[in-house]
Motif scaffolding. Structure first.
Motif, PDB file in Angstrom:
ATOM      1  N   ARG A  66       0.903  -1.150   0.107  1.00 16.09           N
ATOM      2  CA  ARG A  66      -0.087   0.242  -0.049  1.00 16.09           C
ATOM      3  C   ARG A  66       0.671   1.290   0.001  1.00 16.09           C
ATOM      4  O   ARG A  66       0.776   2.231  -0.794  1.00 16.09           O
ATOM      5  N   GLN A  69       2.254   1.854  -3.582  1.00 19.35           N
ATOM      6  CA  GLN A  69       1.106   2.444  -4.393  1.00 19.35           C
ATOM      7  C   GLN A  69       0.682   3.828  -4.055  1.00 19.35           C
ATOM      8  O   GLN A  69       0.078   4.635  -5.127  1.00 19.35           O
ATOM      9  N   GLN A  70       1.149   4.229  -2.721  1.00 22.26           N
ATOM     10  CA  GLN A  70       0.840   5.801  -2.491  1.00 22.26           C
ATOM     11  C   GLN A  70       1.879   6.528  -2.804  1.00 22.26           C
ATOM     12  O   GLN A  70       1.861   7.923  -2.420  1.00 22.26           O
TER      13      GLN A  70
END
Length: 155
Positions: A66, A69-70
Motif C-alpha cells: 500500500r 502504491q501511495q
C-alpha cells in the motif's frame, strides 16, 4: 557476529518520502528497531517519514504494498520473529521475506528489510539497536532503503 563486514551506508536522502512499517510483537525489541530507523533517516536528511504499525511481521508485505502504491520513494519494513516449538516461525519468516521481495520487485520501490528472524530473544536484543546491542538492524534497513532509492534515481 552476523553483522561482521556490513557496510556503513551514508546517503543524502533529502527530499525522499519514506514509510516505516513496523510490526507490534516484542515491544522492546521493536522500539529499538524503530528508534534505529528513525535515527538513520534523520541522519540521511529524510524529513518526510510516515510510521505505520501493523500487528505482526506477516502483515508487513500488504502494508508495504500500500505504501508503494501511495507514492513513497522507499519503505522500511521492521519486524521480529522468534523461533518457537512449531513450524509457525518458518511460515511467517518465509511469508514476510517473499512478500516484501515481491512488493519491491513488482513496484520498483526499495524496501529496507529489517525483519529479525532469530532463534531466541537474546539474538533479537543483540540486533535491536538498544543500549548494549551489538547491531542496529533498524538503522541498517533504513540506510539500505534510502541508498537504494537514491541509486534507482540514477537509472
Amino acid at each position: 557476529m552476523s553483522g561482521a563486514g556490513a557496510p556503513r551506508v551514508t546517503t543524502d536522502g533529502t527530499g525522499l518520502r519514506v514509510a516505516v512499517i513496523a510490526a507490534s510483537w516484542h515491544t522492546q525489541i521493536m522500539d529499538g528497531l524503530l528508534g534505529g530507523a528513525e535515527r538513520a533517516l534523520e541522519a540521511a536528511g529524510v524529513t518526510d517519514v510516515t510510521i505505520v504499525r501493523v500487528p505482526g511481521s506477516f502483515e508487513l508485505p500488504v502494508a508495504a504494498a500500500r505504501a508503494a502504491q501511495q507514492g513513497f520513494d522507499a519503505v522500511v519494513a521492521l519486524g521480529v520473529v522468534i523461533r518457537g516449538g512449531t513450524p509457525h516461525f518458518e511460515y511467517v519468516c518465509s511469508a514476510a521475506t517473499m512478500g516484501l521481495t515481491d512488493v519491491a520487485v513488482r513496484t520498483g520501490v526499495p524496501i529496507g528489510f529489517g525483519v529479525l528472524t532469530c532463534d531466541n530473544e537474546v539474538q533479537a536484543f543483540e540486533r535491536a539497536g538498544l543500549p548494549g546491542s551489538r547491531e542496529d538492524k533498524g538503522a541498517e534497513a533504513a540506510e539500505a532503503a534510502v541508498a537504494t532509492a537514491v541509486a534507482l534515481r540514477a537509472l
